[in-house]
Motif scaffolding. Structure first.
Motif, short mmCIF file in Angstrom:
data_model
loop_
_atom_site.label_atom_id
_atom_site.label_comp_id
_atom_site.label_asym_id
_atom_site.label_seq_id
_atom_site.Cartn_x
_atom_site.Cartn_y
_atom_site.Cartn_z
N UNK A 126 0.82 -1.20 0.00
CA UNK A 126 0.00 0.00 0.00
C UNK A 126 0.86 1.26 0.00
N UNK A 127 0.29 2.39 -0.46
CA UNK A 127 0.96 3.66 -0.25
C UNK A 127 1.26 3.84 1.25
N UNK A 128 2.44 4.35 1.55
CA UNK A 128 2.91 4.42 2.93
C UNK A 128 2.83 5.84 3.49
N UNK A 129 1.60 6.29 3.76
CA UNK A 129 1.40 7.59 4.38
C UNK A 129 0.33 7.47 5.45
N UNK A 130 0.39 8.38 6.42
CA UNK A 130 -0.62 8.47 7.47
C UNK A 130 -0.86 9.93 7.78
N UNK A 131 -2.13 10.27 7.91
CA UNK A 131 -2.55 11.63 8.28
C UNK A 131 -3.11 11.55 9.68
N UNK A 132 -2.63 12.43 10.58
CA UNK A 132 -3.00 12.40 11.99
C UNK A 132 -3.81 13.64 12.36
N UNK A 133 -4.90 13.44 13.09
CA UNK A 133 -5.66 14.53 13.70
C UNK A 133 -5.57 14.33 15.20
N UNK A 140 -6.90 10.51 15.68
CA UNK A 140 -7.53 9.91 14.51
C UNK A 140 -6.46 9.80 13.43
N UNK A 141 -6.33 8.60 12.86
CA UNK A 141 -5.30 8.35 11.87
C UNK A 141 -5.94 7.83 10.59
N UNK A 142 -5.67 8.52 9.49
CA UNK A 142 -6.14 8.10 8.18
C UNK A 142 -4.95 7.56 7.41
N UNK A 143 -5.08 6.35 6.88
CA UNK A 143 -4.00 5.73 6.11
C UNK A 143 -4.62 4.83 5.05
N UNK A 144 -3.79 4.06 4.39
CA UNK A 144 -4.27 3.16 3.34
C UNK A 144 -4.00 1.73 3.78
N UNK A 145 -5.02 0.89 3.69
CA UNK A 145 -4.88 -0.53 3.99
C UNK A 145 -5.65 -1.31 2.92
N UNK A 146 -4.97 -2.26 2.30
CA UNK A 146 -5.55 -3.07 1.24
C UNK A 146 -6.18 -2.20 0.14
N UNK A 147 -5.47 -1.11 -0.19
CA UNK A 147 -5.87 -0.24 -1.29
C UNK A 147 -7.01 0.71 -1.00
N UNK A 148 -7.44 0.79 0.26
CA UNK A 148 -8.57 1.67 0.61
C UNK A 148 -8.19 2.55 1.80
N UNK A 149 -8.84 3.71 1.87
CA UNK A 149 -8.64 4.58 3.02
C UNK A 149 -9.16 3.89 4.28
#
Length: 159
Positions: A126-133, A140-149
């Motif tokens: 997967x793309x290796x990024x994480x967005x943190x709130x 709250x962490x938004x990332x990509x797992x198995x091709x989905x947000x």
């Protein structure tokens, strides 16, 4: 990305737009961390000062690039002497847009004066990024797992 991913991304977008890129630092290898908004100091286990964290943050583990309107200024595979001067172009600029692009979601942060930070995975997985709130005491962490947000919520107190 389905409707759930769209609404989660919109929540992060709404929080991020208008915030300045307050701190940008390099992690291990080519990982970069962008910290947005009000900064909170951090102390390492050793007692030394660590990098501060923003209200929101973005980690791109590897394969990233920084662009202007006509070219790539530098990226994770560029010569490292180019990184810091390019990082300086980004610091203190406000976010004007947040988006994901591609079939496998890559993140793009657009800043004032038409500079962009993009993840750009070039290896398997997967793309290796994480967005943190980090606002409101909940991470709250938004990332990509198995091709989905994917959204993870940690309600334990932030330290």
């Amino acid at each position: 990305m389905g409707n759930d991913g769209d609404s989660v991304l919109q929540t992060f977008r709404d929080a991020l737009i208008g915030l300045p890129l307050s701190h940008l630092w390099r992690g291990y290898g080519s990982a970069i961390f962008l910290e947005f908004g009000r900064l909170t100091p951090r102390t390492r286990r050793s007692g030394e000062a660590g990098n501060p964290t923003g209200e929101l943050g973005l980690m791109i583990q590897w394969s990233w690039r920084i662009e202007d309107t006509v070219s790539i200024l530098c990226g994770s595979w560029s010569q490292e002497h180019l990184w810091e001067p390019t990082f300086d172009l980004l610091r203190n600029k406000a976010v004007v847009e947040l988006s994901v692009v591609g079939r496998l979601p890559e993140i793009v942060v657009a800043l004032k004066e038409s500079v962009y930070v993009s993840s750009f995975m070039t290896a398997e997985g997967d793309p290796q990024w994480s967005l943190f709130d980090r606002r409101g005491g909940t991470l709250r962490t938004l990332s990509v797992e198995e091709g989905r947000l994917k959204l993870d919520v940690d309600r334990s107190p932030l330290s």
